[in-house]
Enzyme design. Structure first.
Site, short mmCIF file in Angstrom:
data_model
loop_
_atom_site.label_atom_id
_atom_site.label_comp_id
_atom_site.label_asym_id
_atom_site.label_seq_id
_atom_site.Cartn_x
_atom_site.Cartn_y
_atom_site.Cartn_z
N MET A 199 -7.29 9.78 8.93
CA MET A 199 -7.97 10.20 7.69
C MET A 199 -8.87 11.41 7.95
O MET A 199 -9.96 11.51 7.38
CB MET A 199 -8.82 9.05 7.11
N LYS A 204 -3.22 3.25 -2.90
CA LYS A 204 -4.32 4.15 -3.24
C LYS A 204 -3.94 5.56 -2.83
O LYS A 204 -3.48 5.79 -1.74
CB LYS A 204 -5.59 3.77 -2.48
N ASP A 242 0.82 -1.21 0.00
CA ASP A 242 0.00 0.00 0.00
C ASP A 242 0.85 1.25 0.00
O ASP A 242 2.03 1.21 0.31
CB ASP A 242 -0.86 0.03 1.27
#
Ligand code: SAH
Length: 341
Positions: free
Chosen positions: A254, A143, A121
């Protein structure tokens, strides 16, 4: 086992069938050797040893390799034994920690060493991957926020396909695989496909990134609990109320994009306007930065500092504890935080 020797210019004869010897082949290729293969003992011809500097015997169970060994010894060619790769593949979900190679666990490093393929990742520790996983094909399935180069279901399908082809797959994730990492979905997909799967816990950024900025998530007589929240989507007013009511440290992952809604929601729920807040960006990287403020000033402070993901937000009195510790210069190499107004 790791192979740290540079074999450029050396020819290595590797015995064993394709499946059993595949890992040895990749490791010697990674060490820059010229690899010659001998898949069946019956194909052995003594002249094969003429230009060989090393013989690596992978015992794949076929009778007849002893002859190759004997002749190698006779010719005084160094001989090594390599473990056969298992016929059955597997998936190991590995928590890679918050980005620094040094914060990988010993179990994570061992799994990487044995890997045939690593799917990693964006926030996983990638700098030293070629050394840590010398035999593996490295696949970036990372991502970017807002972009999904490889959809989650495709990642799961890839894991399963590689494992069913007999490979040892490492799925390397940032932090801990089970903290906002979709690790449990990948585990479920493997279980459903009948692929053996294990999980290696990792150091989560939820605790480690505040620590990198000198902020403890708990501190005696200041905070005896911390709640880890996803800021991926704005919280509900009920959630703002519950979080405020708990009275402990709030850690948000996040959360840069939804910081304005969070600050407003917590204020509506009755949190003190002067509650300290920190935004710690890019923990453990050379560009790590801490921006601090209070519940009423943090949105403006983060805006003028142009704070960006990845960042961990910390809301609570522990931020002040961290700033005092950093102010006392007890912690080496700390980025200098902006004082809480
Ligand atoms: N499983 C991960 C979290 C994945 S969610 C873990 O346990 O750490 C991704 C979020 O983690 C990012 O948006 C950011 O909030 C946080 N994060 C991960 N690594 C970080 C780092 N090095 N610095 C700052 N935040 C980080």
């Amino acid at each position: 086992m790791e192979l740290r020797v540079d074999l450029a210019g050396c020819t290595v004869l590797i015995t064993g069938g394709e499946a059993a010897s595949r890992r040895a082949v990749r490791r010697y290729q990674a060490a820059r050797a010229t690899v010659q293969r001998l898949e069946r003992p019956g194909d052995f011809d003594p002249s094969m040893l003429d230009d060989v500097q090393l013989v690596a015997v992978v015992d794949d169970g076929q009778p007849g390799w002893a002859q190759v060994e004997q002749l190698s010894r006779l010719h005084r060619i160094p001989l090594t034994h390599e473990e056969a790769a298992l016929a059955n593949g597997s998936v190991t979900l590995v928590g890679g920690g918050p980005g620094a190679t040094g914060l990988l666990t010993l179990h994570a490093a061992a799994a990487l060493r044995e890997a045939d393929v690593v799917l990693f990742d964006r926030l996983a520790p990638t700098a030293d991957l070629p050394d840590l996983a010398p035999a593996a094909e490295l696949v970036d399935v990372g991502k970017q926020p807002g972009h999904h180069p490889i959809p989650q279901r495709e990642i799961e399908a890839l894991l399963i396909a590689h494992a069913l082809a007999g490979r040892h797959v490492v799925r390397l994730k940032g932090g801990d695989p089970f903290v906002f990492g979709r690790g449990s979905e990948e585990l479920a997909a493997c279980v459903e496909a009948g692929v053996p799967c294990r999980v290696i816990a990792g150091i989560s950024s939820a605790i480690a990134v505040p620590a990198a900025a000198g902020i403890p998530v708990t501190h005696r007589e200041v905070s005896h609990l911390f709640t880890v929240v996803s800021g991926h989507a704005p919280l509900t007013d009920d959630e703002h109320l519950h979080l405020t009511g708990l009275g402990g440290t709030i850690v948000v992952l996040m959360g840069v994009g939804t910081l304005p809604q969070l600050a407003a929601g917590l204020a509506r729920a009755g949190m003190r306007q002067d509650m300290p807040v920190a935004v710690v960006e890019r923990g453990y990287s050379p560009s790590q930065r801490t921006t601090t403020g209070t519940l009423s000033t943090i949105v403006t402070a983060a805006g003028s500092a142009r704070c960006q993901s990845p960042a961990v937000l910390v809301i609570g009195e522990v931020v002040r504890v961290g700033l005092n510790l950093a102010g006392a210069a007890q912690l080496a190499d700390l980025p200098q935080p902006v004082a809480v107004p």
